[in-house]
Design a protein around this motif. Structure first.
Motif, PDB file in Angstrom:
ATOM      1  N   ILE A 107       0.842  -1.197   0.000  1.00  0.00           N
ATOM      2  CA  ILE A 107       0.000   0.000   0.000  1.00  0.00           C
ATOM      3  C   ILE A 107       0.883   1.254   0.000  1.00  0.00           C
ATOM      4  CG2 ILE A 107      -1.897  -1.106   1.243  1.00  0.00           C
ATOM      5  CD1 ILE A 107      -0.936   0.390   3.790  1.00  0.00           C
ATOM      6  N   LYS A 108       0.238   2.366  -0.326  1.00  0.00           N
ATOM      7  CA  LYS A 108       0.832   3.684  -0.083  1.00  0.00           C
ATOM      8  C   LYS A 108      -0.063   4.355   0.951  1.00  0.00           C
ATOM      9  CE  LYS A 108       3.118   4.231  -4.509  1.00  0.00           C
ATOM     10  NZ  LYS A 108       3.244   5.021  -5.748  1.00  0.00           N
ATOM     11  N   ILE A 109       0.557   5.099   1.851  1.00  0.00           N
ATOM     12  CA  ILE A 109      -0.159   5.659   2.986  1.00  0.00           C
ATOM     13  C   ILE A 109       0.254   7.110   3.202  1.00  0.00           C
ATOM     14  CG2 ILE A 109       1.559   4.721   4.574  1.00  0.00           C
ATOM     15  CD1 ILE A 109      -0.638   4.420   6.665  1.00  0.00           C
ATOM     16  N   ARG A 110      -0.694   7.884   3.693  1.00  0.00           N
ATOM     17  CA  ARG A 110      -0.449   9.275   4.089  1.00  0.00           C
ATOM     18  C   ARG A 110      -0.913   9.388   5.541  1.00  0.00           C
ATOM     19  NH1 ARG A 110      -2.910  14.551   3.895  1.00  0.00           N
ATOM     20  NH2 ARG A 110      -1.411  16.064   3.088  1.00  0.00           N
ATOM     21  N   TYR A 111      -0.093  10.006   6.395  1.00  0.00           N
ATOM     22  CA  TYR A 111      -0.421  10.103   7.816  1.00  0.00           C
ATOM     23  C   TYR A 111       0.349  11.255   8.445  1.00  0.00           C
ATOM     24  CZ  TYR A 111       4.125   7.934   8.544  1.00  0.00           C
ATOM     25  OH  TYR A 111       5.476   7.677   8.536  1.00  0.00           O
ATOM     26  N   ALA A 112      -0.036  11.601   9.647  1.00  0.00           N
ATOM     27  CA  ALA A 112       0.706  12.584  10.436  1.00  0.00           C
ATOM     28  C   ALA A 112       1.447  11.856  11.546  1.00  0.00           C
ATOM     29  CB  ALA A 112      -0.252  13.615  11.040  1.00  0.00           C
ATOM     30  N   ASP A 113       2.560  12.459  11.977  1.00  0.00           N
ATOM     31  CA  ASP A 113       3.233  11.936  13.161  1.00  0.00           C
ATOM     32  C   ASP A 113       2.633  12.612  14.394  1.00  0.00           C
ATOM     33  OD1 ASP A 113       4.488  14.483  13.433  1.00  0.00           O
ATOM     34  OD2 ASP A 113       6.307  13.789  12.416  1.00  0.00           O
ATOM     35  N   LEU A 114       3.175  12.339  15.557  1.00  0.00           N
ATOM     36  CA  LEU A 114       2.605  12.866  16.803  1.00  0.00           C
ATOM     37  C   LEU A 114       2.756  14.382  16.930  1.00  0.00           C
ATOM     38  CD1 LEU A 114       3.705  10.052  19.275  1.00  0.00           C
ATOM     39  CD2 LEU A 114       1.422  10.447  18.305  1.00  0.00           C
ATOM     40  N   HIS A 115       3.570  14.983  16.061  1.00  0.00           N
ATOM     41  CA  HIS A 115       3.758  16.442  16.078  1.00  0.00           C
ATOM     42  C   HIS A 115       2.934  17.139  15.011  1.00  0.00           C
ATOM     43  CE1 HIS A 115       6.975  15.716  18.912  1.00  0.00           C
ATOM     44  NE2 HIS A 115       7.479  14.838  18.073  1.00  0.00           N
ATOM     45  N   GLY A 116       2.202  16.371  14.199  1.00  0.00           N
ATOM     46  CA  GLY A 116       1.371  16.946  13.150  1.00  0.00           C
ATOM     47  C   GLY A 116       2.052  17.049  11.801  1.00  0.00           C
ATOM     48  N   ASN A 117       3.298  16.586  11.695  1.00  0.00           N
ATOM     49  CA  ASN A 117       4.001  16.604  10.411  1.00  0.00           C
ATOM     50  C   ASN A 117       3.433  15.517   9.503  1.00  0.00           C
ATOM     51  OD1 ASN A 117       5.924  18.612  11.318  1.00  0.00           O
ATOM     52  ND2 ASN A 117       6.854  16.970  12.525  1.00  0.00           N
ATOM     53  N   ILE A 118       3.152  15.881   8.249  1.00  0.00           N
ATOM     54  CA  ILE A 118       2.567  14.943   7.295  1.00  0.00           C
ATOM     55  C   ILE A 118       3.666  14.129   6.618  1.00  0.00           C
ATOM     56  CG2 ILE A 118       1.147  14.712   5.210  1.00  0.00           C
ATOM     57  CD1 ILE A 118      -0.388  15.706   7.697  1.00  0.00           C
ATOM     58  N   HIS A 119       3.397  12.811   6.492  1.00  0.00           N
ATOM     59  CA  HIS A 119       4.333  11.890   5.848  1.00  0.00           C
ATOM     60  C   HIS A 119       3.582  11.065   4.818  1.00  0.00           C
ATOM     61  CE1 HIS A 119       7.423  12.557   8.966  1.00  0.00           C
ATOM     62  NE2 HIS A 119       6.385  12.654   9.777  1.00  0.00           N
ATOM     63  N   GLU A 120       4.298  10.646   3.801  1.00  0.00           N
ATOM     64  CA  GLU A 120       3.774   9.684   2.841  1.00  0.00           C
ATOM     65  C   GLU A 120       4.791   8.563   2.734  1.00  0.00           C
ATOM     66  OE1 GLU A 120       2.484  11.361  -0.849  1.00  0.00           O
ATOM     67  OE2 GLU A 120       1.276  12.883   0.160  1.00  0.00           O
ATOM     68  N   GLY A 121       4.300   7.359   2.560  1.00  0.00           N
ATOM     69  CA  GLY A 121       5.219   6.235   2.473  1.00  0.00           C
ATOM     70  C   GLY A 121       4.549   5.025   1.870  1.00  0.00           C
ATOM     71  N   GLU A 122       5.342   3.984   1.752  1.00  0.00           N
ATOM     72  CA  GLU A 122       4.862   2.711   1.239  1.00  0.00           C
ATOM     73  C   GLU A 122       5.046   1.651   2.317  1.00  0.00           C
ATOM     74  OE1 GLU A 122       6.478   1.636  -2.567  1.00  0.00           O
ATOM     75  OE2 GLU A 122       6.419   3.722  -3.264  1.00  0.00           O
ATOM     76  N   ALA A 123       4.231   0.643   2.265  1.00  0.00           N
ATOM     77  CA  ALA A 123       4.354  -0.471   3.194  1.00  0.00           C
ATOM     78  C   ALA A 123       4.093  -1.771   2.447  1.00  0.00           C
ATOM     79  CB  ALA A 123       3.380  -0.322   4.362  1.00  0.00           C
ATOM     80  N   ALA A 124       4.837  -2.795   2.822  1.00  0.00           N
ATOM     81  CA  ALA A 124       4.657  -4.126   2.250  1.00  0.00           C
ATOM     82  C   ALA A 124       4.768  -5.134   3.386  1.00  0.00           C
ATOM     83  CB  ALA A 124       5.712  -4.381   1.174  1.00  0.00           C
ATOM     84  N   GLY A 125       4.427  -6.373   3.085  1.00  0.00           N
ATOM     85  CA  GLY A 125       4.563  -7.436   4.076  1.00  0.00           C
ATOM     86  C   GLY A 125       3.681  -7.215   5.294  1.00  0.00           C
ATOM     87  N   LEU A 126       4.222  -7.583   6.448  1.00  0.00           N
ATOM     88  CA  LEU A 126       3.458  -7.499   7.693  1.00  0.00           C
ATOM     89  C   LEU A 126       3.004  -6.066   7.994  1.00  0.00           C
ATOM     90  CD1 LEU A 126       2.350  -8.938  10.189  1.00  0.00           C
ATOM     91  CD2 LEU A 126       4.588  -8.578  11.286  1.00  0.00           C
ATOM     92  N   ARG A 127       3.844  -5.077   7.755  1.00  0.00           N
ATOM     93  CA  ARG A 127       3.477  -3.676   8.008  1.00  0.00           C
ATOM     94  C   ARG A 127       2.241  -3.287   7.181  1.00  0.00           C
ATOM     95  NH1 ARG A 127       7.974  -1.753   7.980  1.00  0.00           N
ATOM     96  NH2 ARG A 127       8.156  -1.226  10.167  1.00  0.00           N
ATOM     97  N   SER A 128       2.216  -3.688   5.915  1.00  0.00           N
ATOM     98  CA  SER A 128       1.079  -3.386   5.051  1.00  0.00           C
ATOM     99  C   SER A 128      -0.205  -4.020   5.584  1.00  0.00           C
ATOM    100  CB  SER A 128       1.358  -3.891   3.629  1.00  0.00           C
ATOM    101  OG  SER A 128       0.214  -3.779   2.820  1.00  0.00           O
ATOM    102  N   VAL A 129      -0.120  -5.298   5.926  1.00  0.00           N
ATOM    103  CA  VAL A 129      -1.293  -6.012   6.452  1.00  0.00           C
ATOM    104  C   VAL A 129      -1.785  -5.342   7.736  1.00  0.00           C
ATOM    105  CG1 VAL A 129      -2.063  -8.195   7.481  1.00  0.00           C
ATOM    106  CG2 VAL A 129      -0.716  -8.200   5.372  1.00  0.00           C
TER     107      VAL A 129
END
Length: 165
Positions: A107-129
């Motif tokens: 998958i590709k994901i968009r999220y904020a960290d605990l400080h409100g900074n926006i991140h985009e990334g990819e996940a595969a394997g166990l992290r994706s599931v």
């Protein structure tokens, strides 16, 4: 911080869509630590705000393949691979029950960290599931809903027989 009581299936709070986090403050940080402590006590590898009755879009993963816990605030999946994989899934809200669930492999994901900074990334394997599973939970989709009605009913019957419901 504090291990919090877990909300157990079939509690209807597990079917509610979680609200977005708007305040990136000390209370969010405290919630994230409570979630991590609760996850480790359960034990499990993923948890959300709704799992402890907090209707906020917060995910904590503590994967065996990671050096540190991961915190995702207001996560959203922006892309799903066409390739699928089956993994054994369960929930800290439904102990002792698991079943294979088919999901996209990456998958590709968009999220904020605990400080409100926006991140985009990819996940595969166990992290994706795990991310797909926990984001489903934030969207009010309990993992059992990904199964056929026959398999779901059998698992619920087994869960009740174990004295959990």
């Amino acid at each position: 911080m504090t291990v919090q009581p877990i909300v157990f299936f079939p509690d209807q709070r597990l079917r509610q869509v979680a609200a977005p986090v708007v305040a990136f403050d000390k209370s969010l940080h405290d919630l994230s630590i409570d979630l991590l402590d609760t996850l480790r006590a359960a034990p499990g590898i993923g948890i959300t705000g709704p799992h402890i009755g907090i209707n906020l879009r917060v995910v904590v993963l503590d994967l065996p393949t990671s050096d540190a816990p991961e915190f995702y605030v207001n996560p959203e999946i922006t892309w799903l691979s066409d390739d699928k994989v089956q993994n054994e899934e369960g929930s800290i809200s439904m102990p002792e029950i698991s079943a294979p669930v088919e999901r996209p492999t990456s998958i590709k994901i968009r999220y904020a960290d605990l400080h409100g900074n926006i991140h985009e990334g990819e996940a595969a394997g166990l992290r994706s599931v795990c991310l797909q599973h926990e984001i489903d939970q934030l969207n009010g989709i309990f993992w059992l809903q990904r199964l056929s009605s026959l398999r779901r009913n059998r698992l619920i019957a087994r869960y009740k027989k174990l004295g959990h419901a």
